[in-house]
Motif scaffolding. Structure first.
Motif, PDB file in Angstrom:
ATOM      1  N   VAL A 182      10.001   7.024   3.277  1.00 23.04           N
ATOM      2  CA  VAL A 182       8.910   6.060   3.435  1.00 23.04           C
ATOM      3  C   VAL A 182       8.244   6.218   4.805  1.00 23.04           C
ATOM      4  O   VAL A 182       7.014   6.237   4.918  1.00 23.04           O
ATOM      5  N   SER A 183       9.054   6.342   5.857  1.00 28.97           N
ATOM      6  CA  SER A 183       8.496   6.469   7.206  1.00 28.97           C
ATOM      7  C   SER A 183       7.598   7.692   7.337  1.00 28.97           C
ATOM      8  O   SER A 183       6.572   7.650   8.017  1.00 28.97           O
ATOM      9  N   ALA A 184       7.989   8.783   6.692  1.00 23.88           N
ATOM     10  CA  ALA A 184       7.204  10.010   6.794  1.00 23.88           C
ATOM     11  C   ALA A 184       5.828   9.858   6.150  1.00 23.88           C
ATOM     12  O   ALA A 184       4.875  10.532   6.550  1.00 23.88           O
ATOM     13  N   LEU A 185       5.724   8.977   5.159  1.00 22.64           N
ATOM     14  CA  LEU A 185       4.477   8.846   4.404  1.00 22.64           C
ATOM     15  C   LEU A 185       3.684   7.589   4.744  1.00 22.64           C
ATOM     16  O   LEU A 185       2.519   7.468   4.344  1.00 22.64           O
ATOM     17  N   PHE A 186       4.293   6.654   5.463  1.00 22.07           N
ATOM     18  CA  PHE A 186       3.711   5.318   5.617  1.00 22.07           C
ATOM     19  C   PHE A 186       2.346   5.351   6.305  1.00 22.07           C
ATOM     20  O   PHE A 186       1.377   4.755   5.812  1.00 22.07           O
ATOM     21  N   VAL A 187       2.261   6.021   7.432  1.00 19.27           N
ATOM     22  CA  VAL A 187       0.998   6.031   8.193  1.00 19.27           C
ATOM     23  C   VAL A 187      -0.101   6.718   7.390  1.00 19.27           C
ATOM     24  O   VAL A 187      -1.239   6.232   7.320  1.00 19.27           O
ATOM     25  N   LEU A 188       0.249   7.834   6.774  1.00 17.22           N
ATOM     26  CA  LEU A 188      -0.735   8.555   5.976  1.00 17.22           C
ATOM     27  C   LEU A 188      -1.218   7.705   4.804  1.00 17.22           C
ATOM     28  O   LEU A 188      -2.423   7.651   4.504  1.00 17.22           O
ATOM     29  N   TYR A 189      -0.303   7.017   4.143  1.00 17.97           N
ATOM     30  CA  TYR A 189      -0.654   6.164   3.008  1.00 17.97           C
ATOM     31  C   TYR A 189      -1.555   5.000   3.441  1.00 17.97           C
ATOM     32  O   TYR A 189      -2.563   4.694   2.793  1.00 17.97           O
ATOM     33  N   ALA A 190      -1.170   4.361   4.566  1.00 14.14           N
ATOM     34  CA  ALA A 190      -1.934   3.198   5.021  1.00 14.14           C
ATOM     35  C   ALA A 190      -3.335   3.586   5.472  1.00 14.14           C
ATOM     36  O   ALA A 190      -4.300   2.853   5.229  1.00 14.14           O
ATOM     37  N   THR A 191      -3.476   4.728   6.107  1.00 12.57           N
ATOM     38  CA  THR A 191      -4.789   5.109   6.629  1.00 12.57           C
ATOM     39  C   THR A 191      -5.645   5.810   5.583  1.00 12.57           C
ATOM     40  O   THR A 191      -6.842   5.546   5.475  1.00 12.57           O
ATOM     41  N   ARG A 192      -5.032   6.687   4.788  1.00  5.74           N
ATOM     42  CA  ARG A 192      -5.828   7.487   3.854  1.00  5.74           C
ATOM     43  C   ARG A 192      -6.105   6.735   2.550  1.00  5.74           C
ATOM     44  O   ARG A 192      -7.245   6.728   2.071  1.00  5.74           O
ATOM     45  N   GLU A 193      -5.097   6.099   1.966  1.00  7.47           N
ATOM     46  CA  GLU A 193      -5.299   5.446   0.672  1.00  7.47           C
ATOM     47  C   GLU A 193      -5.729   3.989   0.784  1.00  7.47           C
ATOM     48  O   GLU A 193      -6.429   3.478  -0.085  1.00  7.47           O
ATOM     49  N   LEU A 194      -5.299   3.309   1.864  1.00  7.92           N
ATOM     50  CA  LEU A 194      -5.658   1.909   2.016  1.00  7.92           C
ATOM     51  C   LEU A 194      -6.768   1.695   3.033  1.00  7.92           C
ATOM     52  O   LEU A 194      -7.282   0.586   3.167  1.00  7.92           O
ATOM     53  N   GLY A 195      -7.104   2.728   3.785  1.00  7.63           N
ATOM     54  CA  GLY A 195      -8.209   2.638   4.734  1.00  7.63           C
ATOM     55  C   GLY A 195      -7.940   1.754   5.931  1.00  7.63           C
ATOM     56  O   GLY A 195      -8.875   1.176   6.505  1.00  7.63           O
ATOM     57  N   PHE A 196      -6.701   1.647   6.377  1.00  5.94           N
ATOM     58  CA  PHE A 196      -6.381   0.811   7.532  1.00  5.94           C
ATOM     59  C   PHE A 196      -6.945   1.429   8.811  1.00  5.94           C
ATOM     60  O   PHE A 196      -6.890   2.653   9.002  1.00  5.94           O
ATOM     61  N   SER A 197      -7.429   0.583   9.697  1.00  2.00           N
ATOM     62  CA  SER A 197      -7.785   1.028  11.044  1.00  2.00           C
ATOM     63  C   SER A 197      -6.516   1.143  11.881  1.00  2.00           C
ATOM     64  O   SER A 197      -5.452   0.631  11.504  1.00  2.00           O
ATOM     65  N   ALA A 198      -6.639   1.771  13.050  1.00  2.43           N
ATOM     66  CA  ALA A 198      -5.473   1.912  13.931  1.00  2.43           C
ATOM     67  C   ALA A 198      -4.964   0.549  14.373  1.00  2.43           C
ATOM     68  O   ALA A 198      -3.750   0.311  14.464  1.00  2.43           O
ATOM     69  N   GLY A 199      -5.895  -0.385  14.653  1.00  5.61           N
ATOM     70  CA  GLY A 199      -5.485  -1.707  15.090  1.00  5.61           C
ATOM     71  C   GLY A 199      -4.742  -2.466  14.015  1.00  5.61           C
ATOM     72  O   GLY A 199      -3.713  -3.114  14.271  1.00  5.61           O
ATOM     73  N   LEU A 200      -5.232  -2.399  12.781  1.00  4.46           N
ATOM     74  CA  LEU A 200      -4.565  -3.082  11.679  1.00  4.46           C
ATOM     75  C   LEU A 200      -3.201  -2.463  11.403  1.00  4.46           C
ATOM     76  O   LEU A 200      -2.215  -3.178  11.153  1.00  4.46           O
ATOM     77  N   LEU A 201      -3.119  -1.149  11.482  1.00  2.38           N
ATOM     78  CA  LEU A 201      -1.837  -0.479  11.272  1.00  2.38           C
ATOM     79  C   LEU A 201      -0.834  -0.901  12.339  1.00  2.38           C
ATOM     80  O   LEU A 201       0.341  -1.169  12.048  1.00  2.38           O
ATOM     81  N   GLY A 202      -1.280  -0.978  13.595  1.00  2.00           N
ATOM     82  CA  GLY A 202      -0.384  -1.405  14.659  1.00  2.00           C
ATOM     83  C   GLY A 202       0.137  -2.820  14.448  1.00  2.00           C
ATOM     84  O   GLY A 202       1.315  -3.109  14.678  1.00  2.00           O
ATOM     85  N   ALA A 203      -0.749  -3.715  13.973  1.00  2.01           N
ATOM     86  CA  ALA A 203      -0.326  -5.095  13.704  1.00  2.01           C
ATOM     87  C   ALA A 203       0.703  -5.143  12.584  1.00  2.01           C
ATOM     88  O   ALA A 203       1.692  -5.899  12.650  1.00  2.01           O
ATOM     89  N   VAL A 204       0.505  -4.338  11.542  1.00  2.00           N
ATOM     90  CA  VAL A 204       1.459  -4.298  10.433  1.00  2.00           C
ATOM     91  C   VAL A 204       2.815  -3.801  10.911  1.00  2.00           C
ATOM     92  O   VAL A 204       3.865  -4.383  10.601  1.00  2.00           O
ATOM     93  N   LEU A 205       2.821  -2.730  11.700  1.00  2.00           N
ATOM     94  CA  LEU A 205       4.085  -2.164  12.175  1.00  2.00           C
ATOM     95  C   LEU A 205       4.817  -3.121  13.117  1.00  2.00           C
ATOM     96  O   LEU A 205       6.054  -3.133  13.162  1.00  2.00           O
ATOM     97  N   SER A 206       4.072  -3.914  13.873  1.00  2.00           N
ATOM     98  CA  SER A 206       4.713  -4.849  14.797  1.00  2.00           C
ATOM     99  C   SER A 206       5.453  -5.961  14.055  1.00  2.00           C
ATOM    100  O   SER A 206       6.339  -6.611  14.624  1.00  2.00           O
ATOM    101  N   ALA A 207       5.099  -6.196  12.785  1.00  2.00           N
ATOM    102  CA  ALA A 207       5.770  -7.252  12.020  1.00  2.00           C
ATOM    103  C   ALA A 207       7.250  -6.961  11.868  1.00  2.00           C
ATOM    104  O   ALA A 207       8.069  -7.892  11.805  1.00  2.00           O
ATOM    105  N   ALA A 208       7.630  -5.696  11.788  1.00  2.00           N
ATOM    106  CA  ALA A 208       9.048  -5.353  11.651  1.00  2.00           C
ATOM    107  C   ALA A 208       9.829  -5.799  12.876  1.00  2.00           C
ATOM    108  O   ALA A 208      10.953  -6.311  12.756  1.00  2.00           O
ATOM    109  N   ALA A 209       9.253  -5.624  14.061  1.00  2.00           N
ATOM    110  CA  ALA A 209       9.948  -6.029  15.279  1.00  2.00           C
ATOM    111  C   ALA A 209      10.158  -7.537  15.314  1.00  2.00           C
ATOM    112  O   ALA A 209      11.216  -8.022  15.728  1.00  2.00           O
ATOM    113  N   VAL A 210       9.168  -8.294  14.876  1.00  2.00           N
ATOM    114  CA  VAL A 210       9.322  -9.746  14.815  1.00  2.00           C
ATOM    115  C   VAL A 210      10.401 -10.125  13.807  1.00  2.00           C
ATOM    116  O   VAL A 210      11.216 -11.026  14.044  1.00  2.00           O
ATOM    117  N   GLY A 211      10.444  -9.422  12.693  1.00  2.89           N
ATOM    118  CA  GLY A 211      11.473  -9.681  11.688  1.00  2.89           C
ATOM    119  C   GLY A 211      12.875  -9.423  12.218  1.00  2.89           C
ATOM    120  O   GLY A 211      13.822 -10.161  11.887  1.00  2.89           O
TER     121      GLY A 211
END
Length: 447
Positions: A258-287
């Motif tokens: 999952v980690s190997a594909l996550f960034v590519l999936y979020a940016t290429r298929e879901l169209g996430f910006s870098a800022g939105l991707l960073g916010a999503v990834l930070s949720a794990a640290a809060v968890g």
């Protein structure tokens, strides 16, 4: 009188007599030895989080590495765990003096990291030096990690294993939140190579705190032929640790897909910006922060073994939301939830696993078992990354993510039929029999 009372003179009676603020501080942190150990671990972990951000930045920006070279750099960080863990564990158990070896590993890592800004300042920094720095710090980290469990059990009473692991992992979770932001700020204020000085200083601080404690460590194990592989043989015979290794290695394999594909999936298929991707990834640290706070209560309510099984499933189960993500808005909510809930699960898994290992692994084999466990558990991670690339390129990103999420959740089956779900309380630690003396002329390093 507890072991905590003996070491520090501050036990439960002193805590009750103290003021309200002191009573809020966890009992283990009243002990100066554990407090220094915990502080050193926390500072070092914060430096590690800075380096995880900065090393790839140096390669990409200062040295203009391409995609293949970035992959080699990532693999270099895991290679020492695969190649050296068994031997490091055997050496640590035979030599003893684990605290001294941890101090030496800290000083060595600081020295290695400092070569990078010095070479950059002199205009001599190359990718090959960066590869070498990552390999050497990884090798020293292997040594540090196999020495750490014996030191933990020397400092923490058996009835405090869960609380001790919660404190260590809770502060580590806090560094996941603060580290990347601190690293980014330092890179903005300084050049990226100079930021590595912060991690070098964190290792020096860790060495200083370790230097100020002097726990009674388990004695060195009697060396004998085959002692290097004894940790793996012991895991094979023990139903609890064997099931835990199979479960955690399986979940690591598939979550790294999952980690190997996550960034590519979020940016290429879901169209996430870098800022939105960073916010999503930070949720794990809060968890992870929430998971560290909840684990003790969960283990007290359902038992430490069931809590381990729950964490093993709760860590990967939210990843099923990742391939379900659709458009940008709904996709962001699903991925945010997946990261946050997965962070809670991984912390429950880590804390209960560390406590079970501390209680179940004999002192005479502790470093060797840690080395064997580490070799497998870390060794599958680059395999998972490579498997992710293969599945993603042949089946597509979404099908590969489905396979990985389902495979990770299925890792709980290894544990379901083991003794772990019936483990309500931590067992009393059992001493291991000493190995037979080595035959004349034996070096004690055979496998």
């Amino acid at each position: 009188m507890t072991a905590l009372d003996t070491r520090s003179g501050t036990g439960p009676a002193d805590t009750r007599a103290a003021g309200p603020l002191r009573r809020r501080i966890p009992e283990l942190l009243h002990d100066p030895a554990f407090r220094r150990y915990w502080t050193g671990q926390t500072v070092s972990s914060l430096g590690d989080q800075v380096t995880l951000l900065v090393i790839p930045l140096i390669a990409a920006t200062a040295l203009h590495a391409d995609a293949a070279q970035m992959g080699y750099l990532s693999a270099a960080g895991y290679l020492p765990y695969l190649l050296l863990s068994l031997h490091a564990g055997g050496w640590a158990d035979r030599y003893g003096h684990r605290r001294r070896m941890m101090i030496a590993a800290d000083l060595g890592r600081a020295a290695v990291l400092l070569t990078v800004p010095f070479a950059w300042g002199a205009g001599l920094l190359t990718l090959w030096q960066l590869y070498a720095a990552v390999l050497l710090t990884g090798a020293l980290s292997v040594l540090f990690n196999v020495c750490n469990p014996p030191l933990f059990v020397a400092l923490v009473p058996a009835d405090q294993y869960l609380r001790g692991n919660a404190l260590i992992n809770g502060s580590r979770a806090a560094t996941y939140v603060a580290g990347p932001g601190l690293g980014g700020l330092l890179v903005q204020l300084l050049a990226a190579p100079l930021t590595l000085v912060a991690d070098a200083l964190s290792f020096l601080a860790s060495a200083l705190f370790l230097r100020r404690i002097d726990p009674v460590e388990p004695p060195p194990a009697a060396s004998g032929k085959g002692s290097t592989a004894e940790g793996m043989r012991w895991i094979r015979r023990d139903p609890v640790i064997r099931a835990a290794l199979l479960g955690t290695a399986t979940v690591n394999l598939f979550t790294f897909v999952v980690s190997a594909l996550f960034v590519l999936y979020a940016t290429r298929e879901l169209g996430f910006s870098a800022g939105l991707l960073g916010a999503v990834l930070s949720a794990a640290a809060v968890g992870t922060l929430l998971g560290a706070a909840l684990t003790g209560r969960l283990a007290a309510r359902i038992g430490v073994g069931p809590a381990f099984l729950f964490g093993l499933v709760a860590f990967p189960a939210p990843l099923l939301l990742v391939p379900l993500a659709g458009g940008s808005t709904g996709g962001a909510a699903l991925l945010f939830g997946a990261e946050f809930l997965s962070g809670i699960g991984v912390m429950i898994l880590d804390i209960t696993a560390g406590s079970i290992f501390a209680a179940c692994i004999p002192n005479a084999l502790r470093s060797r078992v840690q080395g064997a466990y580490q070799a497998v558990n870390f060794g599958v991670r680059p395999v998972g990354s490579l498997l992710g690339g293969l599945l993603g390129s042949t089946l597509g990103l979404r099908p590969a993510l489905w396979i990985a999420a389902v495979g990770a959740v299925a890792s709980g089956l290894w544990v379901l039929f083991s003794p772990i779900p019936r483990m309500r309380e931590l067992p009393e630690p059992e001493p291991a029999p000493e190995a037979a003396p080595a035959p004349a002329g034996s070096t004690g390093t055979g496998t």
